[in-house]
Write a protein that holds these residues in place. Structure first.
Motif, PDB file in Angstrom:
ATOM      1  N   ARG A  19       0.809  -1.223   0.000  1.00 10.18           N
ATOM      2  CA  ARG A  19       0.000   0.000   0.000  1.00 10.18           C
ATOM      3  C   ARG A  19       0.844   1.275   0.000  1.00 10.18           C
ATOM      4  NH1 ARG A  19      -5.333   1.184   0.449  1.00 10.18           N
ATOM      5  NH2 ARG A  19      -5.838   3.263   1.213  1.00 10.18           N
ATOM      6  N   GLU A  20       1.923   1.294   0.748  1.00  9.28           N
ATOM      7  CA  GLU A  20       2.753   2.501   0.805  1.00  9.28           C
ATOM      8  C   GLU A  20       3.291   2.862  -0.580  1.00  9.28           C
ATOM      9  OE1 GLU A  20       6.958   3.685   2.797  1.00  9.28           O
ATOM     10  OE2 GLU A  20       5.475   2.831   4.173  1.00  9.28           O
ATOM     11  N   THR A  21       3.759   1.861  -1.290  1.00 14.48           N
ATOM     12  CA  THR A  21       4.276   2.091  -2.638  1.00 14.48           C
ATOM     13  C   THR A  21       3.158   2.499  -3.582  1.00 14.48           C
ATOM     14  OG1 THR A  21       6.049   0.507  -2.286  1.00 14.48           O
ATOM     15  CG2 THR A  21       5.525   1.051  -4.573  1.00 14.48           C
ATOM     16  N   ILE A  22       2.024   1.821  -3.486  1.00 16.08           N
ATOM     17  CA  ILE A  22       0.890   2.157  -4.353  1.00 16.08           C
ATOM     18  C   ILE A  22       0.455   3.601  -4.090  1.00 16.08           C
ATOM     19  CG2 ILE A  22      -1.510   1.622  -4.966  1.00 16.08           C
ATOM     20  CD1 ILE A  22       0.531  -0.514  -5.916  1.00 16.08           C
ATOM     21  N   ALA A  23       0.404   4.014  -2.827  1.00 15.71           N
ATOM     22  CA  ALA A  23       0.022   5.391  -2.486  1.00 15.71           C
ATOM     23  C   ALA A  23       1.004   6.392  -3.095  1.00 15.71           C
ATOM     24  CB  ALA A  23      -0.060   5.569  -0.974  1.00 15.71           C
ATOM     25  N   PHE A  43     -10.323  17.420 -13.140  1.00 18.66           N
ATOM     26  CA  PHE A  43     -10.250  17.373 -11.681  1.00 18.66           C
ATOM     27  C   PHE A  43     -10.639  18.678 -11.000  1.00 18.66           C
ATOM     28  CE2 PHE A  43      -7.284  14.153 -13.278  1.00 18.66           C
ATOM     29  CZ  PHE A  43      -7.842  13.030 -12.676  1.00 18.66           C
ATOM     30  N   GLY A  44     -11.133  19.646 -11.764  1.00 19.57           N
ATOM     31  CA  GLY A  44     -11.559  20.905 -11.175  1.00 19.57           C
ATOM     32  C   GLY A  44     -12.641  20.677 -10.121  1.00 19.57           C
ATOM     33  N   GLY A  45     -12.447  21.211  -8.933  1.00 16.10           N
ATOM     34  CA  GLY A  45     -13.429  21.088  -7.868  1.00 16.10           C
ATOM     35  C   GLY A  45     -13.469  19.739  -7.171  1.00 16.10           C
ATOM     36  N   VAL A  46     -12.544  18.853  -7.510  1.00 16.03           N
ATOM     37  CA  VAL A  46     -12.523  17.517  -6.915  1.00 16.03           C
ATOM     38  C   VAL A  46     -11.680  17.530  -5.638  1.00 16.03           C
ATOM     39  CG1 VAL A  46     -11.706  15.137  -7.298  1.00 16.03           C
ATOM     40  CG2 VAL A  46     -12.862  16.369  -9.135  1.00 16.03           C
ATOM     41  N   ASP A  47     -12.151  16.840  -4.612  1.00 15.34           N
ATOM     42  CA  ASP A  47     -11.395  16.659  -3.366  1.00 15.34           C
ATOM     43  C   ASP A  47     -10.278  15.661  -3.661  1.00 15.34           C
ATOM     44  OD1 ASP A  47     -10.376  15.846  -0.895  1.00 15.34           O
ATOM     45  OD2 ASP A  47     -12.351  15.727   0.064  1.00 15.34           O
ATOM     46  N   MET A  48      -9.091  16.175  -3.955  1.00 13.54           N
ATOM     47  CA  MET A  48      -7.994  15.313  -4.406  1.00 13.54           C
ATOM     48  C   MET A  48      -7.488  14.369  -3.312  1.00 13.54           C
ATOM     49  SD  MET A  48      -7.851  15.730  -7.589  1.00 13.54           S
ATOM     50  CE  MET A  48      -6.421  14.692  -7.880  1.00 13.54           C
ATOM     51  N   ALA A  49      -7.528  14.792  -2.070  1.00 12.17           N
ATOM     52  CA  ALA A  49      -7.093  13.899  -0.987  1.00 12.17           C
ATOM     53  C   ALA A  49      -8.016  12.678  -0.934  1.00 12.17           C
ATOM     54  CB  ALA A  49      -7.076  14.632   0.344  1.00 12.17           C
ATOM     55  N   ARG A  52      -7.372  10.526  -4.061  1.00 12.31           N
ATOM     56  CA  ARG A  52      -6.125   9.757  -3.928  1.00 12.31           C
ATOM     57  C   ARG A  52      -6.344   8.520  -3.052  1.00 12.31           C
ATOM     58  NH1 ARG A  52      -3.586  14.958  -4.716  1.00 12.31           N
ATOM     59  NH2 ARG A  52      -1.735  14.723  -6.020  1.00 12.31           N
ATOM     60  N   GLY A  53      -7.094   8.679  -1.985  1.00  9.93           N
ATOM     61  CA  GLY A  53      -7.396   7.539  -1.112  1.00  9.93           C
ATOM     62  C   GLY A  53      -8.195   6.471  -1.831  1.00  9.93           C
ATOM     63  N   HIS A  54      -9.222   6.905  -2.574  1.00  3.42           N
ATOM     64  CA  HIS A  54     -10.030   5.948  -3.340  1.00  3.42           C
ATOM     65  C   HIS A  54      -9.171   5.227  -4.380  1.00  3.42           C
ATOM     66  CE1 HIS A  54     -14.119   6.457  -1.939  1.00  3.42           C
ATOM     67  NE2 HIS A  54     -14.010   7.768  -2.007  1.00  3.42           N
ATOM     68  N   MET A  55      -8.341   5.995  -5.087  1.00  2.00           N
ATOM     69  CA  MET A  55      -7.516   5.399  -6.141  1.00  2.00           C
ATOM     70  C   MET A  55      -6.487   4.431  -5.556  1.00  2.00           C
ATOM     71  SD  MET A  55      -6.775   4.930  -9.249  1.00  2.00           S
ATOM     72  CE  MET A  55      -6.488   5.885 -10.698  1.00  2.00           C
ATOM     73  N   ALA A  70     -14.714  -0.086  -2.025  1.00  2.00           N
ATOM     74  CA  ALA A  70     -16.152   0.064  -1.789  1.00  2.00           C
ATOM     75  C   ALA A  70     -16.710   1.353  -2.391  1.00  2.00           C
ATOM     76  CB  ALA A  70     -16.436   0.022  -0.289  1.00  2.00           C
ATOM     77  N   GLY A  71     -15.934   2.008  -3.245  1.00  2.00           N
ATOM     78  CA  GLY A  71     -16.400   3.238  -3.880  1.00  2.00           C
ATOM     79  C   GLY A  71     -17.365   2.943  -5.016  1.00  2.00           C
ATOM     80  N   ARG A  72     -17.769   4.011  -5.701  1.00  4.08           N
ATOM     81  CA  ARG A  72     -18.659   3.839  -6.846  1.00  4.08           C
ATOM     82  C   ARG A  72     -17.980   2.983  -7.910  1.00  4.08           C
ATOM     83  NH1 ARG A  72     -20.275   9.334  -9.292  1.00  4.08           N
ATOM     84  NH2 ARG A  72     -18.136   9.824  -8.758  1.00  4.08           N
ATOM     85  N   ASP A  73     -18.795   2.292  -8.711  1.00  4.52           N
ATOM     86  CA  ASP A  73     -18.215   1.511  -9.793  1.00  4.52           C
ATOM     87  C   ASP A  73     -17.588   2.481 -10.803  1.00  4.52           C
ATOM     88  OD1 ASP A  73     -20.170   1.656 -12.397  1.00  4.52           O
ATOM     89  OD2 ASP A  73     -21.314   1.871 -10.528  1.00  4.52           O
ATOM     90  N   LEU A  74     -16.615   1.988 -11.527  1.00  2.00           N
ATOM     91  CA  LEU A  74     -15.853   2.832 -12.452  1.00  2.00           C
ATOM     92  C   LEU A  74     -16.721   3.515 -13.496  1.00  2.00           C
ATOM     93  CD1 LEU A  74     -12.595   0.848 -13.237  1.00  2.00           C
ATOM     94  CD2 LEU A  74     -12.877   2.847 -11.791  1.00  2.00           C
ATOM     95  N   PHE A  75     -17.683   2.787 -14.021  1.00  2.00           N
ATOM     96  CA  PHE A  75     -18.529   3.359 -15.069  1.00  2.00           C
ATOM     97  C   PHE A  75     -19.273   4.583 -14.532  1.00  2.00           C
ATOM     98  CE2 PHE A  75     -22.181   3.837 -17.811  1.00  2.00           C
ATOM     99  CZ  PHE A  75     -21.623   3.693 -19.074  1.00  2.00           C
ATOM    100  N   SER A  76     -19.913   4.443 -13.379  1.00  2.00           N
ATOM    101  CA  SER A  76     -20.667   5.553 -12.781  1.00  2.00           C
ATOM    102  C   SER A  76     -19.748   6.703 -12.377  1.00  2.00           C
ATOM    103  CB  SER A  76     -21.430   5.079 -11.545  1.00  2.00           C
ATOM    104  OG  SER A  76     -22.376   4.110 -11.899  1.00  2.00           O
ATOM    105  N   ALA A  77     -18.596   6.363 -11.814  1.00  2.00           N
ATOM    106  CA  ALA A  77     -17.670   7.392 -11.335  1.00  2.00           C
ATOM    107  C   ALA A  77     -17.133   8.260 -12.472  1.00  2.00           C
ATOM    108  CB  ALA A  77     -16.510   6.747 -10.580  1.00  2.00           C
ATOM    109  N   HIS A  78     -17.054   7.708 -13.680  1.00  2.00           N
ATOM    110  CA  HIS A  78     -16.489   8.449 -14.805  1.00  2.00           C
ATOM    111  C   HIS A  78     -17.544   8.980 -15.771  1.00  2.00           C
ATOM    112  CE1 HIS A  78     -13.003   6.280 -13.246  1.00  2.00           C
ATOM    113  NE2 HIS A  78     -12.322   7.318 -13.676  1.00  2.00           N
TER     114      HIS A  78
END
Length: 130
Positions: A19-23, A43-49, A52-55, A70-78
């Motif tokens: 995880r440390e390396t992936i982060a 990424f305008g207006g996106v909470d980047m922190a 980054r955690g979700h990614m 456990a986040g939104r599915d990729l299709f919906s998120a994009h």
């Protein structure tokens, strides 16, 4: 995820350093994406922190960790972001750049890209204008 290039009892996630390396890779990737004239505006207006955690969790799970995304599915998120094939391709190029700069072996970089390339159909919502 395993491969003949990895020790038999090791996932790609473990091989990369966990995880440390992936982060750290995710941080480097978003630094590059935010600086990219084509991708950065998404990424305008996106909470980047938060992103980054979700990614980090998503990428960790995709590369074989026990983490559960456990986040939104990729299709919906994009959906609605206008992600094109060109943007997806450039994101992979940036990811390769971060991995190479992190001294990840070329064959391991290829495994990561092979793992993520099939996600194109869930992320790309717009045709690139030729």
């Amino acid at each position: 995820l395993t491969s003949s290039l990895l020790p038999m009892d090791q996932t790609l996630y473990e091989h990369l350093g966990g995880r440390e390396t992936i982060a750290a890779v995710v941080d480097g990737l978003y630094t590059r994406l935010l600086d990219d004239d084509l991708i950065g505006p998404v990424f305008g207006g996106v909470d980047m922190a938060r992103l980054r955690g979700h990614m980090t969790t998503f990428l960790s799970a995709s590369l074989g960790s026990d983490n559960v995304y456990a986040g939104r599915d990729l299709f919906s998120a994009h959906a609605g972001l206008g992600i094109t094939d060109e943007m997806f391709n450039r994101t992979l190029v940036h990811l390769v750049g971060v991995l190479v700069a992190s001294e990840v072996a070329p064959e391991t970089v290829d495994l990561v890209i092979d793992c993520l390339t099939p996600l194109r159909l869930q992320v790309v919502h717009e045709s690139s204008v030729a």
